[in-house]
Design a protein around this motif. Structure first.
Motif, short mmCIF file in Angstrom:
data_model
loop_
_atom_site.label_atom_id
_atom_site.label_comp_id
_atom_site.label_asym_id
_atom_site.label_seq_id
_atom_site.Cartn_x
_atom_site.Cartn_y
_atom_site.Cartn_z
N LEU A 100 33.70 34.74 37.01
CA LEU A 100 34.37 35.07 35.74
C LEU A 100 35.88 34.91 35.87
CD1 LEU A 100 32.21 38.08 34.61
CD2 LEU A 100 32.55 35.97 33.32
N LEU A 101 36.44 35.33 37.00
CA LEU A 101 37.88 35.18 37.19
C LEU A 101 38.27 33.69 37.28
CD1 LEU A 101 38.56 38.15 39.59
CD2 LEU A 101 39.26 37.94 37.20
N PRO A 110 44.46 29.65 41.78
CA PRO A 110 43.96 29.47 43.14
C PRO A 110 42.61 28.75 43.16
CG PRO A 110 44.20 31.82 42.61
CD PRO A 110 44.53 31.04 41.39
N SER A 111 42.28 28.22 44.32
CA SER A 111 41.03 27.49 44.48
C SER A 111 39.83 28.44 44.36
CB SER A 111 40.99 26.82 45.86
OG SER A 111 40.90 27.82 46.87
N ASP A 112 38.65 27.87 44.16
CA ASP A 112 37.43 28.68 44.10
C ASP A 112 37.27 29.50 45.37
OD1 ASP A 112 37.01 27.43 41.67
OD2 ASP A 112 35.21 26.34 42.31
N GLU A 113 37.51 28.89 46.51
CA GLU A 113 37.37 29.59 47.78
C GLU A 113 38.35 30.75 47.89
OE1 GLU A 113 37.86 26.24 47.49
OE2 GLU A 113 35.76 25.64 47.80
N SER A 114 39.56 30.54 47.42
CA SER A 114 40.57 31.61 47.44
C SER A 114 40.15 32.77 46.55
CB SER A 114 41.93 31.06 47.01
OG SER A 114 42.89 32.09 46.99
N ALA A 169 37.37 34.75 48.36
CA ALA A 169 37.90 35.56 49.46
C ALA A 169 38.73 36.73 48.94
CB ALA A 169 38.73 34.68 50.39
N SER A 170 39.50 36.50 47.90
CA SER A 170 40.35 37.56 47.36
C SER A 170 39.52 38.66 46.72
CB SER A 170 41.33 36.99 46.33
OG SER A 170 42.25 36.13 46.95
N MET A 194 37.41 44.10 46.74
CA MET A 194 36.25 44.97 46.58
C MET A 194 36.13 45.98 47.73
SD MET A 194 33.33 42.44 45.03
CE MET A 194 32.05 43.63 45.37
N ALA A 195 36.66 45.62 48.88
CA ALA A 195 36.61 46.51 50.04
C ALA A 195 37.69 47.59 49.98
CB ALA A 195 36.75 45.70 51.33
N SER A 196 38.60 47.49 49.04
CA SER A 196 39.72 48.42 48.93
C SER A 196 39.42 49.53 47.94
CB SER A 196 40.98 47.67 48.48
OG SER A 196 42.00 48.56 48.12
#
Length: 144
Positions: free
Chosen positions: A4-5, A17-21, A24-25, A30-32
């Protein structure tokens, strides 16, 4: 969420940013405990059609957390179904439950639909003193 982003990125006509970025972001955020994602769907199947990203930080001026509504995006096919309003209401509720003193966001001044949505929920471009806020930014080139 990342898909969605990426849709939001594409809607804004950006290549980065790229799909991969994005993937990863989103995983990192989500871990924060300082970030939350809210999802919404207008279908019984529950396929996510809208996303809201909230970021939290403690602020000394209010001796409480602030909530930054970083992104709110509704997929083109699901617009005008109430998902944006539902996500915004949920975001405000989450911020209040967390003890936040305020919710802040930015949006493009030409985005009339977003401005109308935020104003309907009581957001204002003005401080309580009547002075207009100016959001400023300094961007660093990661290559330098």
């Amino acid at each position: 969420m990342a898909a969605l982003l990426r849709g939001f990125r594409d809607f804004m006509g950006r290549d980065e940013p790229s799909d991969e970025s994005f993937d990863a972001s989103v995983e990192r955020l989500m871990a924060s405990s300082e970030c939350e994602y809210l999802l919404a769907s207008s279908t019984p199947e529950g396929v996510a059609e809208a996303v809201c990203q909230l970021r939290y930080r403690y602020g000394v001026w209010h001796a409480a957390e602030d909530c930054w509504l970083e992104d709110l995006y509704v997929d083109q096919a699901a617009r005008r179904t109430g998902l944006g309003s539902s996500l915004l209401a949920a975001a405000i509720s989450r911020a209040r439950a967390r003890g936040c003193a305020r919710v802040e966001l930015d949006t493009h001044e030409a985005n009339a639909a977003a401005l109308a949505l935020y104003e309907r929920f009581g957001f204002s471009p003005n401080e309580s003193t009547g002075e207009r806020k100016v959001f400023m930014r300094l961007v660093f080139d990661p290559a330098s």
